[in-house]
Design a protein around this motif. Structure first.
Motif, mmCIF file in Angstrom:
data_model
loop_
_atom_site.group_PDB
_atom_site.id
_atom_site.type_symbol
_atom_site.label_atom_id
_atom_site.label_comp_id
_atom_site.label_asym_id
_atom_site.label_seq_id
_atom_site.Cartn_x
_atom_site.Cartn_y
_atom_site.Cartn_z
ATOM 1 N N ARG A 218 2.204 10.030 5.286
ATOM 2 C CA ARG A 218 0.896 9.452 6.180
ATOM 3 C C ARG A 218 0.363 10.990 6.711
ATOM 4 O O ARG A 218 -0.805 11.282 6.861
ATOM 5 C CB ARG A 218 0.945 8.384 7.078
ATOM 6 N N GLU B 199 -2.256 0.735 9.224
ATOM 7 C CA GLU B 199 -2.764 2.089 8.454
ATOM 8 C C GLU B 199 -0.754 2.006 8.250
ATOM 9 O O GLU B 199 0.042 2.658 7.750
ATOM 10 C CB GLU B 199 -2.738 2.363 9.090
ATOM 11 N N ARG C 125 1.698 0.239 7.897
ATOM 12 C CA ARG C 125 2.632 -0.850 7.533
ATOM 13 C C ARG C 125 2.517 -0.267 5.727
ATOM 14 O O ARG C 125 2.710 -0.914 4.917
ATOM 15 C CB ARG C 125 1.977 -1.878 7.596
ATOM 16 N N LEU C 126 1.254 0.368 5.123
ATOM 17 C CA LEU C 126 0.615 1.081 4.577
ATOM 18 C C LEU C 126 1.588 1.915 3.818
ATOM 19 O O LEU C 126 2.485 3.307 4.285
ATOM 20 C CB LEU C 126 -0.718 2.005 3.983
ATOM 21 N N VAL D 140 -0.899 5.415 0.365
ATOM 22 C CA VAL D 140 -2.181 4.951 0.383
ATOM 23 C C VAL D 140 -3.071 5.511 1.136
ATOM 24 O O VAL D 140 -2.528 5.849 1.937
ATOM 25 C CB VAL D 140 -2.633 3.841 0.081
ATOM 26 N N SER E 113 -5.559 5.491 4.406
ATOM 27 C CA SER E 113 -5.532 4.051 5.574
ATOM 28 C C SER E 113 -7.233 3.859 4.841
ATOM 29 O O SER E 113 -7.745 2.637 5.264
ATOM 30 C CB SER E 113 -5.793 4.660 6.773
ATOM 31 N N PHE F 72 -7.862 1.117 2.501
ATOM 32 C CA PHE F 72 -7.392 -0.332 3.115
ATOM 33 C C PHE F 72 -9.088 -0.549 4.804
ATOM 34 O O PHE F 72 -8.895 -1.830 4.248
ATOM 35 C CB PHE F 72 -6.499 0.336 3.984
ATOM 36 N N ALA G 244 -2.762 -6.653 2.821
ATOM 37 C CA ALA G 244 -2.250 -5.733 3.531
ATOM 38 C C ALA G 244 -0.682 -7.118 3.580
ATOM 39 O O ALA G 244 0.430 -6.492 3.971
ATOM 40 C CB ALA G 244 -2.895 -6.630 5.265
ATOM 41 N N PHE H 14 2.477 -5.692 2.531
ATOM 42 C CA PHE H 14 2.950 -4.413 2.810
ATOM 43 C C PHE H 14 3.348 -5.087 3.977
ATOM 44 O O PHE H 14 4.248 -4.270 4.891
ATOM 45 C CB PHE H 14 1.945 -3.387 2.966
#
Length: 468
Positions: free
Chosen positions: A130, A194, A196-197, A201, A203, A206, A239, A242
């Motif tokens: 990430r 973010e 936990r994504l 993916v 951010s 989300f 959310a 995740f």
């Protein structure tokens, strides 16, 4: 200048990081075990501690894992089991930021196996996948091997814990030096959604989710829809996918496959439910399995035999043959036919109750005209119970309303119309998007109409009889 407390600012150069890589017997925390661990303690400038060990997983290592990592049963036969090094691992991880490439995989394995050894552990996490997407944008791939090749990191001993950990540490140092705007410190100051994504993916996907009803879509790397869901609150529902402690292989593969999130806003929960149904039928995503359970499986059929008598029969639904009514199960269909045949005086010898035995009698057959008339009355009641009606629901904003249109026992269409079309039913129908109706959708709409009759545009007669 006054001093800044740790609560208001995180100094990444004074923080200790545990940069970790593990090898395992498989992808499921619940059924797989760790075979190798490497931990590098990094002070924000350089590596200050190195430790690694093979681990005896106390189970056979699959051949495809050996082919990937080079670790076989003989190599780990005399290695310590995890419990023997759990205290050492805990001491290296304690009070440090946990860093890994695709961090949730390594974190979930170590957290799970430490817990089985009586060492509950929790730590803030940083994912170098990430972080790389943010600080090194525009690269072709963010897998560790390809990423290192693109940025000039020499990766030795690929798919061995220490080799991958050293490459991750060098990558992390590069990310720290590129972080001129304090991104890493900002991520550590708070528990961001973010964090936990899934690693792949963005951010921004989300962040774009609204807190309203709607349908959300998870896409894989090629853009194909792999999961569709509905929500009353889109951001909150997405959310929830995740979070939690579900570490099964299926869930981990599901999260790993998600590369993009899109959504469609809806005005109400019912509209979201209906859109979810139609979209699942359109895409049949890989990870959607529940909807098929709600489909009708039996129907009531009518036919005229060669002897001229009308027959009624309960049977499994067939795509090649239309039926009078559909039912959840055979017992429900049999009960309906038994009640209606008794009420209209239809001789039970002309009813087929699925797998149930047909009642036999030596009495003479009824007059064919009278019998067929009784069957016709029964059929007419079924036809009359299938009414046309429409629901007026909340729109996505104050300038529109949501409409669901039911015609001839099916959900004909739905959509959103501006308030200028109020009252003109023919014009309303023309502006709707047609649906591929099914039993589950009809049941949702009829149930809603019975519960909220003030939402019906014009009266329906005993709506529930359509599904009785």
């Amino acid at each position: 200048m006054g001093s800044v407390t740790k609560k208001s600012k995180v100094n990444v150069a004074e923080t200790l990081y545990a940069i970790v890589d593990i090898e395992t017997t498989g992808g499921s925390v619940s059924s797989s075990r760790i075979t190798e661990v490497a931990i590098l303690v990094h002070n924000g400038n350089k590596i200050v501690t190195r430790w690694s060990s093979l681990i005896n997983p106390e189970m056979e290592i699959p051949l495809h894992i050996t082919a990937l990592t080079g670790i076989d049963d003989a190599m780990v036969a005399k290695a310590p089991v995890f419990a023997e090094v759990a205290e050492k691992i805990y001491s290296l991880l304690k009070d440090k930021i946990f860093v890994a490439h695709n961090v949730n995989f390594d974190y979930s394995f170590l957290r799970g196996q430490l817990a089985t050894c009586g060492q509950p552990w929790d730590a803030p996490k940083l994912c170098t996948v990430r972080l790389s997407r943010k600080l090194l944008p525009g690269l072709h791939s963010y897998s560790l091997g390809k990423l290192c090749s693109q940025v000039g990191i020499n990766l030795k001993d690929r798919h061995r814990a220490m080799g991958d950990a050293l490459a991750t540490a060098e990558l992390f140092s590069m990310l720290l030096s590129n972080d001129t705007e304090g991104l890493i410190a900002g991520m550590l100051r708070k528990v961001s959604p973010e964090q936990r994504l899934p690693a792949n993916v963005p951010s921004t996907d989300f962040a774009a989710l609204p807190e309203c009803p709607g349908v959300y879509y998870f896409h894989n790397q090629k853009g194909k829809v792999i999961y569709i869901g509905k929500a009353i609150n889109l951001k909150k529902r997405v959310a929830s996918h995740f979070t939690g402690n579900n570490t099964t292989l299926r869930r981990q593969n599901f999260l790993r496959d998600i590369y993009h999130i899109s959504f469609e806003r809806c005005g109400s929960e019912l509209m979201a439910l209906l859109l979810e149904c139609t979209e699942i039928q359109k895409h049949w995503p890989l990870h959607n399995r529940a909807l098929k359970r709600f489909e009708a499986k039996f129907g009531l059929y009518h036919y005229v035999a060669i002897n001229g008598y009308s027959y009624l029969a309960v049977g499994k639904l067939s795509k090649q043959q239309g039926c009078l009514k559909t039912f959840d199960n055979e017992a429900e269909a049999v009960r309906f036919l038994a009640d209606k045949s008794s009420f209209f005086g239809v001789d039970t010898r002309f009813c087929r109750y699925g797998n149930a035995a047909v009642f036999q009698t030596e009495l003479p057959l009824p007059n064919i005209d009278e019998h067929n008339l009784n069957v016709e009355k029964l059929l007419n009641e079924i036809d009359e119970s299938v009414q046309q009606f429409a629901l007026m629901l909340e729109g996505r904003d104050q300038n529109e309303k949501g409409i669901v249109w039911v015609e001839n026992g099916e959900v004909y269409g739905m959509g959103y119309l501006d308030n200028s079309l109020d009252g003109d039913l023919n014009q309303i129908k023309e502006h709707l998007t047609k649906c591929r109706s099914n039993y589950y959708m009809l049941k949702l709409v009829v149930g809603f109409a019975d519960k909220f009759p003030h939402k019906v545009l014009y009266p329906i007669i005993s709506a529930q009889r359509q599904l009785a």
